[in-house]
Design an enzyme around this catalytic site. Structure first.
Site, mmCIF file in Angstrom:
data_model
loop_
_atom_site.group_PDB
_atom_site.id
_atom_site.type_symbol
_atom_site.label_atom_id
_atom_site.label_comp_id
_atom_site.label_asym_id
_atom_site.label_seq_id
_atom_site.Cartn_x
_atom_site.Cartn_y
_atom_site.Cartn_z
ATOM 1 N N ASN B 402 0.814 -1.198 0.000
ATOM 2 C CA ASN B 402 0.000 0.000 0.000
ATOM 3 C C ASN B 402 0.860 1.266 0.000
ATOM 4 O O ASN B 402 0.990 1.933 -1.031
ATOM 5 C CB ASN B 402 -0.933 -0.028 1.217
ATOM 6 C CG ASN B 402 -1.972 1.064 1.189
ATOM 7 O OD1 ASN B 402 -1.830 2.051 0.481
ATOM 8 N ND2 ASN B 402 -3.027 0.895 1.960
ATOM 9 N N ASP B 403 1.491 1.558 1.121
ATOM 10 C CA ASP B 403 2.251 2.802 1.220
ATOM 11 C C ASP B 403 3.373 2.908 0.185
ATOM 12 O O ASP B 403 3.681 3.993 -0.285
ATOM 13 C CB ASP B 403 2.840 2.935 2.623
ATOM 14 C CG ASP B 403 1.744 3.085 3.672
ATOM 15 O OD1 ASP B 403 0.652 3.557 3.304
ATOM 16 O OD2 ASP B 403 1.990 2.722 4.830
#
Lengths: 101, 476
Positions: B402-403
């Site tokens: 995600n990040d």
């Protein structure tokens, strides 16, 4: 016995060596390498054996025993997990499931 | 005998350095650890022949105790090391590292107590630890004691946090202030050990250092844990090197300092990869400032895709880049992903794995997890090598990450991730994100990639989604 200036040289050169080794390592090996360097400071086991080996009082023996216990854990555990991780790194061309070492 | 022992320690030190050196390439890495292991066995065996140990008053008892301790400690570590799951590797390394720190601190304790016994023979009571040991040995010995103890208790906390046994990130109000004060008091006690030979001072000193290690580590956020583990690894190395000086053991000095400096550099590299400074890791939890900075309205519509369609899209792609994150490993989907990769390769699709430096729980952790599933390392690309290639990529498949693919790290100055290098998945023609739910990532930051025009979301458990993809590709 290593003393004074000689010790400073050893500290310095060992410092450079460590820096040099890491600076050329690909990211894919960082975890095994952290684990590998974790194993290397397991050499503390030798110092722990020495501390327990020359212990005179019961207190010293208890603390020394603890030191060897922990040091052995560091060395053996560090080796086992590093070896397990590195064993899995294999290139595409399926060699005859090579031993590597 | 003395010469043989010293020479053996030197050989061990050289084997450690050569071993670490060989670990810098995947081809020779396996040999590297074996070499280092040989050095360790040599150093351990030769220590049984040290004259001071053989000639000590309690030689037989002590040697027996050494053997028992090695069997128990080593046996436990062998068993746990053989059985730990690859996903749990970071906390296991933290644990073994903490043991090393504890051992170094215990060595210092024995040396300090010995010096104290000697000082107590002086009836005037004015003899201090430093008088007995000499200033250099006393200073380095006590420093090693502080560092080793902090590394010991801190690593145990790191282990507990990563293992999910400890979830709180706050113990006291104004934790950082408390830590600073505690650190100063601990150093004060360290200094008074140097100038005195008081038993209570020594006990309080160790207790304070233990608490300090706990207090330093508890506030550190989960995402920052690898940096802390790496730092403690470096610190343990340093402590071992210092105690090596105290004992006059060259192998310990060299190995300890090599690890100390290598570990410091590794810590720095990790922190940079995560866009955090090492100081930042200690003095701020990323979760806290992130929460404040979200809600920046990266609202939009997530477009869903079914596994069937995603499978077709990938089967006819020219290049698929898979971006795995820790979520994939948690879902145990790496084996399925590898199966999918093989199917796609058979269909003539070029498949690459793109690894962000901090994918997984530590740099390189994801590589280990992929290697476990059987993915050959030459299909795995580092961020710098693969980023320019996303433009030529038909499908970027993000699974459990995600990040590390969050574009606001590049273009949103208000984002807490701003400045962190990312994988430019958004540049690919199509992005498919396998995700369990709609929530934010590990750091709690909203991800605009999920709302981008070329992104489609495949909701579901990683392993299940991967199985469905395999099914879809097979059916074609």
């Amino acid at each position: 016995m290593i003393e004074g200036l000689a010790a400073i040289y050893i500290f310095m050169l060992a410092g450079f060596t460590g820096y040099e080794i890491i600076s050329k390592v690909p990211v894919i090996l960082h975890t095994p390498l952290m684990s590998g360097s974790n194993f290397v400071h397991g050499i503390v086991l030798v110092g722990a054996m020495f501390a327990l080996g020359i212990a005179e009082s019961t207190t010293e023996q208890v603390i020394g025993f603890l030191a060897v216990l922990l040091g052995a854990g560091n060395a053996v555990g560090g080796y086992v997990v590093t070896e397990r991780m590195l064993e899995m790194f294999k290139p595409s061309k399926k060699e005859t499931d090579g031993e590597g070492a | 005998m003395e010469t043989i022992i010293q020479a053996s320690y030197m050989v061990a030190a050289v084997l450690f350095i050569l071993g670490l050196k060989q670990m810098s390439s995947p081809v020779t890495a396996r040999r590297g650890i074996v070499w280092a292991g040989a050095g360790m066995v040599l150093a351990t065996l030769v220590t049984f022949m040290v004259p001071e140990i053989i000639d000590s008053d309690q030689a037989i008892t002590n040697i027996a105790l050494i053997v028992i301790a090695i069997v128990i400690g080593g046996g436990y570590a062998w068993y746990s090391g053989k059985n730990v799951a690859m996903t749990d590797m970071p906390q296991m390394i933290a644990m073994y590292n903490g043991m090393g720190g504890g051992a170094a601190a215990a060595i210092a304790a024995v040396e300090i107590l010995k010096a104290r016994t000697e000082a107590s023979h002086d009836l005037t009571g004015s003899t201090s630890i430093s008088d007995i040991l000499g200033p250099d040995v006393a200073i380095l010995g006590i420093l090693g004691a502080i560092i080793g103890t902090i590394s010991f208790s801190g690593s145990i906390i790191a282990w507990a946090k990563l293992d999910g046994r400890l979830n709180r990130s706050k113990l006291l109000p104004k934790q950082h202030l408390v830590n600073a004060v505690l650190a100063i008091i601990t150093v004060g006690f360290a200094a008074s050990i140097y100038f005195s030979a008081d038993l209570n001072t020594i006990i309080i000193f160790y207790a304070l250092a233990l608490v300090l290690g706990v207090f330093i580590t508890v506030p550190v956020g989960g995402a920052d844990m690898p940096v802390i583990i790496s730092l403690f690894n470096a610190l343990t190395g340093l402590a071992v090197g210092f105690e090596g000086y105290v004992l006059g053991n060259a192998a310990m000095i060299i190995a300890g300092i090599v690890v100390g400096s290598a570990g410091s550099l590794l810590t720095q590299l990790m922190a940079v990869a995560m866009n955090r400074s090492v100081a930042n890791v200690f003095f701020a939890g990323v979760g806290t400032d992130a929460a404040a900075a979200t809600g920046d309205g990266s609202e939009g519509v997530m477009k869903e895709i079914q596994a069937q369609d995603a499978g077709i899209l990938m089967s006819f792609a020219s290049q698929v880049v898979i971006i795995p994150g820790y979520g994939m490993a948690v879902a145990q989907a790496q084996h399925k992903i590898w199966e999918l990769t093989q199917l796609l390769t058979e269909k003539g699709v070029t498949v690459k794995f793109a690894i962000h430096p901090v994918a997984g729980r530590m740099p390189g952790h994801m590589n280990v997890l992929l290697a476990e599933a059987g993915v050959p390392y030459d299909m795995i690309y580092d961020m710098e090598d693969v980023n320019a290639d996303f433009k030529n990529t038909t499908v970027a498949l993000v699974i459990g990450a995600n990040d590390v693919v969050n574009p606001s790290a590049k273009n949103d100055t208000s984002s807490p991730l701003y400045g962190m290098p990312i994988l430019d998945a958004i540049e690919a023609d199509n992005v498919i994100v396998i995700k369990r739910g709609r929530g934010a990532g590990f750091s709690g930051v909203e991800n605009p990639l999920f709302f981008a025009d070329n992104t489609k979301m495949l909701f579901g458990d990683g392993q299940k989604a991967a199985s469905e993809l395999i099914q879809a590709v097979k059916e074609l």
